[in-house]
Scaffold this motif. Structure first.
Motif, mmCIF file in Angstrom:
data_model
loop_
_atom_site.group_PDB
_atom_site.id
_atom_site.type_symbol
_atom_site.label_atom_id
_atom_site.label_comp_id
_atom_site.label_asym_id
_atom_site.label_seq_id
_atom_site.Cartn_x
_atom_site.Cartn_y
_atom_site.Cartn_z
ATOM 1 N N SER A 13 0.950 -1.213 0.000
ATOM 2 C CA SER A 13 0.117 0.119 0.039
ATOM 3 C C SER A 13 0.923 1.076 0.016
ATOM 4 N N ALA A 31 -5.059 -10.843 -4.803
ATOM 5 C CA ALA A 31 -5.291 -12.248 -4.971
ATOM 6 C C ALA A 31 -6.813 -12.320 -4.985
ATOM 7 N N ARG A 172 -9.186 -6.407 10.502
ATOM 8 C CA ARG A 172 -8.149 -6.458 9.245
ATOM 9 C C ARG A 172 -6.847 -5.963 9.686
HETATM 10 C C1 3Y8 Z 1 -5.996 -9.792 0.782
HETATM 11 C C2 3Y8 Z 1 -6.003 -6.823 1.972
HETATM 12 C C3 3Y8 Z 1 -2.731 -2.703 4.260
HETATM 13 C C4 3Y8 Z 1 -2.290 -4.520 4.251
HETATM 14 C C5 3Y8 Z 1 -2.733 -4.719 5.662
HETATM 15 C C6 3Y8 Z 1 0.850 -6.750 6.882
HETATM 16 C C7 3Y8 Z 1 -0.307 -5.914 7.720
HETATM 17 C C8 3Y8 Z 1 -2.676 -6.162 8.335
HETATM 18 C C9 3Y8 Z 1 -1.271 -8.434 9.722
HETATM 19 C C10 3Y8 Z 1 -2.783 -11.021 13.047
HETATM 20 C C11 3Y8 Z 1 -2.275 -11.697 11.843
HETATM 21 C C12 3Y8 Z 1 -2.343 -12.640 8.551
HETATM 22 C C13 3Y8 Z 1 -3.590 -12.292 7.454
HETATM 23 C C14 3Y8 Z 1 -2.549 -10.282 8.322
HETATM 24 C C15 3Y8 Z 1 -1.857 -9.070 8.345
HETATM 25 C C16 3Y8 Z 1 -1.724 -6.767 7.240
HETATM 26 C C17 3Y8 Z 1 -2.007 -6.182 5.907
HETATM 27 C C18 3Y8 Z 1 -1.925 -8.125 7.282
HETATM 28 C C19 3Y8 Z 1 -2.421 -11.181 9.452
HETATM 29 C C20 3Y8 Z 1 -5.076 -7.955 4.092
HETATM 30 C C21 3Y8 Z 1 -5.594 -8.037 2.794
HETATM 31 C C22 3Y8 Z 1 -5.636 -9.357 2.172
HETATM 32 C C23 3Y8 Z 1 -5.224 -10.134 3.347
HETATM 33 C C24 3Y8 Z 1 -5.126 -11.647 3.313
HETATM 34 C C25 3Y8 Z 1 -4.900 -12.314 4.489
HETATM 35 C C26 3Y8 Z 1 -4.751 -13.810 4.448
HETATM 36 C C27 3Y8 Z 1 -4.023 -14.105 5.835
HETATM 37 C C28 3Y8 Z 1 -3.332 -13.040 5.978
HETATM 38 C C29 3Y8 Z 1 -4.996 -12.385 8.083
HETATM 39 C C30 3Y8 Z 1 -7.433 -6.243 2.352
HETATM 40 C C31 3Y8 Z 1 -6.191 -7.555 5.256
HETATM 41 C C32 3Y8 Z 1 -2.906 -13.632 9.407
HETATM 42 C C33 3Y8 Z 1 -1.072 -12.950 7.998
HETATM 43 O O1 3Y8 Z 1 -9.248 -14.678 5.265
HETATM 44 C C34 3Y8 Z 1 -8.259 -15.085 4.560
HETATM 45 O O2 3Y8 Z 1 -8.335 -16.102 3.852
HETATM 46 C C35 3Y8 Z 1 -6.930 -14.120 4.971
HETATM 47 C C36 3Y8 Z 1 -5.966 -14.502 4.181
HETATM 48 C C37 3Y8 Z 1 -3.702 -14.339 3.381
HETATM 49 C C38 3Y8 Z 1 -3.041 -15.475 5.997
HETATM 50 C C39 3Y8 Z 1 -3.912 -16.596 5.794
HETATM 51 O O3 3Y8 Z 1 -3.176 -17.625 5.471
HETATM 52 O O4 3Y8 Z 1 -5.162 -16.796 6.050
HETATM 53 N N1 3Y8 Z 1 -3.714 -11.897 4.990
HETATM 54 N N2 3Y8 Z 1 -4.715 -9.688 4.250
HETATM 55 C C40 3Y8 Z 1 -4.977 -9.640 -0.227
HETATM 56 C C41 3Y8 Z 1 -5.384 -10.331 -1.362
HETATM 57 O O5 3Y8 Z 1 -6.567 -10.634 -1.576
HETATM 58 O O6 3Y8 Z 1 -4.311 -10.178 -2.174
HETATM 59 O O7 3Y8 Z 1 -8.323 -7.130 2.580
HETATM 60 O O8 3Y8 Z 1 -7.289 -4.898 2.747
HETATM 61 C C42 3Y8 Z 1 -3.818 -7.294 4.168
HETATM 62 C C43 3Y8 Z 1 -2.860 -7.346 5.534
HETATM 63 N N3 3Y8 Z 1 -3.004 -8.283 6.066
HETATM 64 O O9 3Y8 Z 1 -2.691 -2.398 2.936
HETATM 65 O O10 3Y8 Z 1 -3.101 -2.281 5.139
HETATM 66 O O11 3Y8 Z 1 1.248 -5.855 5.751
HETATM 67 O O12 3Y8 Z 1 1.167 -7.826 7.383
HETATM 68 N N4 3Y8 Z 1 -3.214 -10.572 7.327
HETATM 69 C C44 3Y8 Z 1 -0.013 -12.815 8.999
HETATM 70 O O13 3Y8 Z 1 0.780 -11.809 8.819
HETATM 71 O O14 3Y8 Z 1 0.264 -13.639 9.985
HETATM 72 C C45 3Y8 Z 1 -3.018 -11.149 10.693
HETATM 73 O O15 3Y8 Z 1 -4.320 -11.484 13.434
HETATM 74 O O16 3Y8 Z 1 -2.401 -10.572 14.211
#
Ligand code: 3Y8
Ligand code: NAP
Length: 248
Positions: A13, A31, A172
């Protein structure tokens, strides 16, 4: 110059903002893992490309000249595909990747090689586990169903969860220490389980665990191909400027 920015992280971002402010022609790619990803200041596509073949077709069809892989350290599949496709096409590729976390003297951290090794690292006696690894790998813990799990998810789970004893919170992130500490105290958490994601957006729970003197179990990152790895979005911008034809 036309950039494909593979996103889904805080750093992606930030990178999108830099590219938009610089007026550089770029497309952002999600994705499609979450229902309503945060909007970006760039034209955005959502969904897989269809493997390396689909990515090759996209790169050629969109006349992409440079690829920035700003996906997550655990998004190994996308990183491998981007590396393979850019190697085949001879396209410049940079990976924007935040450094891994390292424990401090007051931290009680246990590292395991990968996400699939996390359940076996939990204690025999029933525990109260903050499972902060998202949704994709929850099923791994069905072999450790004796514990209570606090699950933090981005979107509500579709259908039944593969674990009998859970509490689900929807959030999120990015997260903060006070919020994560309050959450862990409110649920009487005894263990924190996470990925060695690095960065700031997921770090809060580790600092909260330190304050509460709780053990943390961390999965190490998967191996991904080498290449041009940078830790700051500004460094990627100067990489672009140096690898572009004159006059950018
Ligand atoms: C879809 C995009 C931003 C990006 C924000 C970062 C920070 C918040 C922390 C916890 C850990 C976890 C998870 C996490 C974090 C940021 C970042 C990060 C962890 C979003 C996003 C997408 C995803 C996908 C998602 C996964 C999951 C992982 C939750 C948006 C919010 C655990 C990873 O429900 C699902 O299927 C979720 C899948 C991949 C891991 C998993 O295997 O389940 N991220 N997260 C992206 C896409 O479609 O391409 O929705 O806005 C992005 C962010 N997630 O711009 O501010 O950068 O790390 N995301 C981990 O790090 O362990 C949460 O709860 O403490
Ligand atoms: P992954 O396992 O590496 O990728 C699986 C498939 O998802 C890829 O082969 C590709 O499908 C598609 N994909 C992944 N990232 C994409 C992107 N940015 N744009 C278009 N397609 C993409 O990926 P993941 O771990 O599920 O992560 C998915 C997204 O969530 C990524 O954007 C990642 O940055 C973000 N994220 C992941 C984590 C995590 O813990 N894994 C944490 C925070 C954010 P095709 O093969 O069909 O092209």
């Amino acid at each position: 110059m036309r950039i494909l920015l593979l996103g889904g992280t805080t750093e992606a971002s930030q990178m999108a903002g830099l590219l938009a402010d610089a007026g550089i022609d770029a497309a952002f790619s999600y994705a499609g893992r979450t229902r309503a990803p945060v909007s970006q200041p760039l034209p955005t596509r959502v969904g897989g490309f269809g493997g390396v073949e689909g990515l090759l077709r996209y790169l050629e069809g969109a006349a992409i000249t440079h690829v920035i892989d700003a996906t997550h350290p655990f998004a190994a599949g996308m990183t491998r595909n981007a590396h393979d496709a850019c190697t085949q096409l001879g396209l410049p590729l940079a990976r924007l990747e935040r450094p891994a976390w390292h424990p401090g003297p007051e931290d009680d951290w246990t590292f395991v090689p990968g996400v699939e090794d996390l359940p076996a690292a939990l204690p025999e006696r029933p525990a109260r586990v903050f499972l902060a690894i998202g949704k994709q790998h929850i099923g791994l813990f069905s072999t450790a169903a004796r514990h209570h799990y606090l699950l933090r998810l981005v979107d509500p789970p579709e259908g039944a969860l593969p674990l009998p004893d859970t509490t689900v919170v929807l959030a999120r992130g990015p997260f903060d220490v006070a919020g994560d500490r309050a959450l862990m105290e409110a649920h009487g958490i005894t263990h924190v389980v996470a990925k060695n994601a690095g960065g700031s957006g997921a770090r809060a729970k580790l600092d909260a665990a330190r304050a509460l003197r709780l053990p943390v179990i961390l999965a190490q990152r998967p191996e991904v191909p080498g290449g041009h790895v940078l830790a700051q979005p500004e460094a990627v911008l100067s990489w672009l400027r140096h690898s572009a034809p004159r006059g950018v």
